[in-house]
Design an enzyme around this catalytic site. Sequence first.
Site, PDB file in Angstrom:
ATOM      1  N   ARG A  30       2.311  -5.804   8.378  1.00 13.49           N
ATOM      2  CA  ARG A  30       0.940  -5.578   7.903  1.00 13.49           C
ATOM      3  C   ARG A  30       0.847  -4.261   7.129  1.00 13.49           C
ATOM      4  O   ARG A  30       1.441  -3.253   7.521  1.00 13.49           O
ATOM      5  CB  ARG A  30      -0.046  -5.582   9.074  1.00 13.49           C
ATOM      6  CG  ARG A  30      -0.056  -6.915   9.787  1.00 13.49           C
ATOM      7  CD  ARG A  30      -1.303  -7.186  10.591  1.00 13.49           C
ATOM      8  NE  ARG A  30      -1.104  -8.424  11.365  1.00 13.49           N
ATOM      9  CZ  ARG A  30      -1.225  -9.647  10.869  1.00 13.49           C
ATOM     10  NH1 ARG A  30      -1.578  -9.825   9.603  1.00 13.49           N
ATOM     11  NH2 ARG A  30      -0.997 -10.708  11.622  1.00 13.49           N
ATOM     12  N   ASP A  31       0.084  -4.307   6.024  1.00 15.58           N
ATOM     13  CA  ASP A  31      -0.149  -3.101   5.240  1.00 15.58           C
ATOM     14  C   ASP A  31      -0.954  -2.114   6.079  1.00 15.58           C
ATOM     15  O   ASP A  31      -1.901  -2.490   6.762  1.00 15.58           O
ATOM     16  CB  ASP A  31      -0.884  -3.443   3.942  1.00 15.58           C
ATOM     17  CG  ASP A  31      -0.811  -2.325   2.920  1.00 15.58           C
ATOM     18  OD1 ASP A  31      -0.118  -2.498   1.896  1.00 15.58           O
ATOM     19  OD2 ASP A  31      -1.443  -1.264   3.141  1.00 15.58           O
ATOM     20  N   ILE A  32      -0.590  -0.830   5.985  1.00 19.35           N
ATOM     21  CA  ILE A  32      -1.260   0.198   6.796  1.00 19.35           C
ATOM     22  C   ILE A  32      -2.695   0.425   6.332  1.00 19.35           C
ATOM     23  O   ILE A  32      -3.522   0.932   7.094  1.00 19.35           O
ATOM     24  CB  ILE A  32      -0.431   1.506   6.746  1.00 19.35           C
ATOM     25  CG1 ILE A  32      -0.729   2.387   7.956  1.00 19.35           C
ATOM     26  CG2 ILE A  32      -0.655   2.268   5.452  1.00 19.35           C
ATOM     27  CD1 ILE A  32       0.245   3.538   8.135  1.00 19.35           C
ATOM     28  N   ASN A  88       3.199  -5.221  -7.522  1.00 17.70           N
ATOM     29  CA  ASN A  88       2.929  -4.081  -8.394  1.00 17.70           C
ATOM     30  C   ASN A  88       4.265  -3.497  -8.844  1.00 17.70           C
ATOM     31  O   ASN A  88       5.158  -3.281  -8.025  1.00 17.70           O
ATOM     32  CB  ASN A  88       2.115  -3.022  -7.643  1.00 17.70           C
ATOM     33  CG  ASN A  88       0.725  -3.512  -7.277  1.00 17.70           C
ATOM     34  OD1 ASN A  88       0.117  -4.263  -8.028  1.00 17.70           O
ATOM     35  ND2 ASN A  88       0.226  -3.099  -6.123  1.00 17.70           N
ATOM     36  N   GLU A  96       3.428   2.288  -5.848  1.00 19.62           N
ATOM     37  CA  GLU A  96       3.504   3.590  -5.165  1.00 19.62           C
ATOM     38  C   GLU A  96       4.745   3.725  -4.309  1.00 19.62           C
ATOM     39  O   GLU A  96       5.246   4.833  -4.113  1.00 19.62           O
ATOM     40  CB  GLU A  96       2.249   3.800  -4.306  1.00 19.62           C
ATOM     41  CG  GLU A  96       0.980   3.959  -5.156  1.00 19.62           C
ATOM     42  CD  GLU A  96      -0.269   4.160  -4.320  1.00 19.62           C
ATOM     43  OE1 GLU A  96      -0.211   3.989  -3.088  1.00 19.62           O
ATOM     44  OE2 GLU A  96      -1.309   4.497  -4.931  1.00 19.62           O
ATOM     45  N   HIS A 101       8.389  -5.036  -3.088  1.00 18.49           N
ATOM     46  CA  HIS A 101       7.573  -5.657  -2.046  1.00 18.49           C
ATOM     47  C   HIS A 101       6.529  -6.561  -2.673  1.00 18.49           C
ATOM     48  O   HIS A 101       5.979  -6.260  -3.726  1.00 18.49           O
ATOM     49  CB  HIS A 101       6.894  -4.612  -1.160  1.00 18.49           C
ATOM     50  CG  HIS A 101       6.079  -3.602  -1.920  1.00 18.49           C
ATOM     51  ND1 HIS A 101       6.649  -2.519  -2.539  1.00 18.49           N
ATOM     52  CD2 HIS A 101       4.749  -3.514  -2.160  1.00 18.49           C
ATOM     53  CE1 HIS A 101       5.699  -1.800  -3.120  1.00 18.49           C
ATOM     54  NE2 HIS A 101       4.532  -2.391  -2.923  1.00 18.49           N
ATOM     55  N   HIS A 103       2.782  -8.199  -2.012  1.00 17.48           N
ATOM     56  CA  HIS A 103       1.555  -8.135  -1.215  1.00 17.48           C
ATOM     57  C   HIS A 103       1.058  -9.568  -1.037  1.00 17.48           C
ATOM     58  O   HIS A 103       0.832 -10.268  -2.028  1.00 17.48           O
ATOM     59  CB  HIS A 103       0.461  -7.362  -1.944  1.00 17.48           C
ATOM     60  CG  HIS A 103       0.756  -5.913  -2.195  1.00 17.48           C
ATOM     61  ND1 HIS A 103       0.204  -4.900  -1.438  1.00 17.48           N
ATOM     62  CD2 HIS A 103       1.533  -5.307  -3.118  1.00 17.48           C
ATOM     63  CE1 HIS A 103       0.630  -3.727  -1.906  1.00 17.48           C
ATOM     64  NE2 HIS A 103       1.430  -3.942  -2.927  1.00 17.48           N
TER      65      HIS A 103
HETATM   66  P1  5GP Z   1       2.263  -0.462  -3.950  1.00 16.06           P
HETATM   67  O1  5GP Z   1       1.117   0.351  -4.472  1.00 16.06           O
HETATM   68  O2  5GP Z   1       3.572   0.295  -4.062  1.00 16.06           O
HETATM   69  O3  5GP Z   1       2.344  -1.840  -4.532  1.00 16.06           O
HETATM   70  O4  5GP Z   1       1.960  -0.722  -2.422  1.00 16.06           O
HETATM   71  C1  5GP Z   1       2.419   0.073  -1.385  1.00 16.06           C
HETATM   72  C2  5GP Z   1       1.666  -0.346  -0.159  1.00 16.06           C
HETATM   73  O5  5GP Z   1       2.299   0.227   0.977  1.00 16.06           O
HETATM   74  C3  5GP Z   1       0.199   0.124  -0.125  1.00 16.06           C
HETATM   75  O6  5GP Z   1      -0.652  -1.021  -0.043  1.00 16.06           O
HETATM   76  C4  5GP Z   1       0.128   1.000   1.120  1.00 16.06           C
HETATM   77  O7  5GP Z   1      -1.084   0.855   1.832  1.00 16.06           O
HETATM   78  C5  5GP Z   1       1.322   0.531   1.933  1.00 16.06           C
HETATM   79  N1  5GP Z   1       1.888   1.545   2.808  1.00 16.06           N
HETATM   80  C6  5GP Z   1       2.120   2.850   2.485  1.00 16.06           C
HETATM   81  N2  5GP Z   1       2.674   3.487   3.529  1.00 16.06           N
HETATM   82  C7  5GP Z   1       2.784   2.558   4.530  1.00 16.06           C
HETATM   83  C8  5GP Z   1       3.298   2.619   5.875  1.00 16.06           C
HETATM   84  O8  5GP Z   1       3.773   3.647   6.371  1.00 16.06           O
HETATM   85  N3  5GP Z   1       3.254   1.464   6.603  1.00 16.06           N
HETATM   86  C9  5GP Z   1       2.742   0.303   6.094  1.00 16.06           C
HETATM   87  N4  5GP Z   1       2.733  -0.756   6.907  1.00 16.06           N
HETATM   88  N5  5GP Z   1       2.262   0.216   4.837  1.00 16.06           N
HETATM   89  C10 5GP Z   1       2.288   1.328   4.067  1.00 16.06           C
END
Ligand code: 5GP
Length: 116
Positions: A30-32, A88, A96, A101, A103
Amino acid sequence: MEINCLFCRIVAGQIPATVVRETDTTLAFRDISPQAAVHVLVIPKEHYADVATLTQADPALAGDVLGTAAVVAETEGLLADGFRLIFNTGQFGGQEVFHAHAHVLGGEPLGPMRSR
Ligand code: 5GP
Ligand code: ZN
């Protein structure tokens, strides 16, 4: 494993995560900071910076990520009403965390694909 990569550290068990599915090659958790009622991240256990790099280097592994995403969508109850699958990628894509990954978003209407 990349020592400074957040998601590699989750794979290694060094950072806790709420895992919803694990296969030999993938992990779903799960996303945090969930952006929808259901928000699960699906990653390859092996480190690749983004989905393009992953797919060029190991298309079968990219397929595993898609397969796990589809199973997660099913087990999270998203198939009937639908869901969104997002990779992304890079600066303009708003990436980020530079470990590939997907979503998996759903559980409610998600609105337009993007705002501008
Ligand atoms: P991006 O912007 O790279 O596509 O998505 C990165 C995702 O990782 C974000 O939705 C963010 O909330 C999630 N995320 C960042 N740090 C953590 C973490 O420590 N644990 C989890 N489960 N998700 C994280
Ligand atoms: Zn990594």
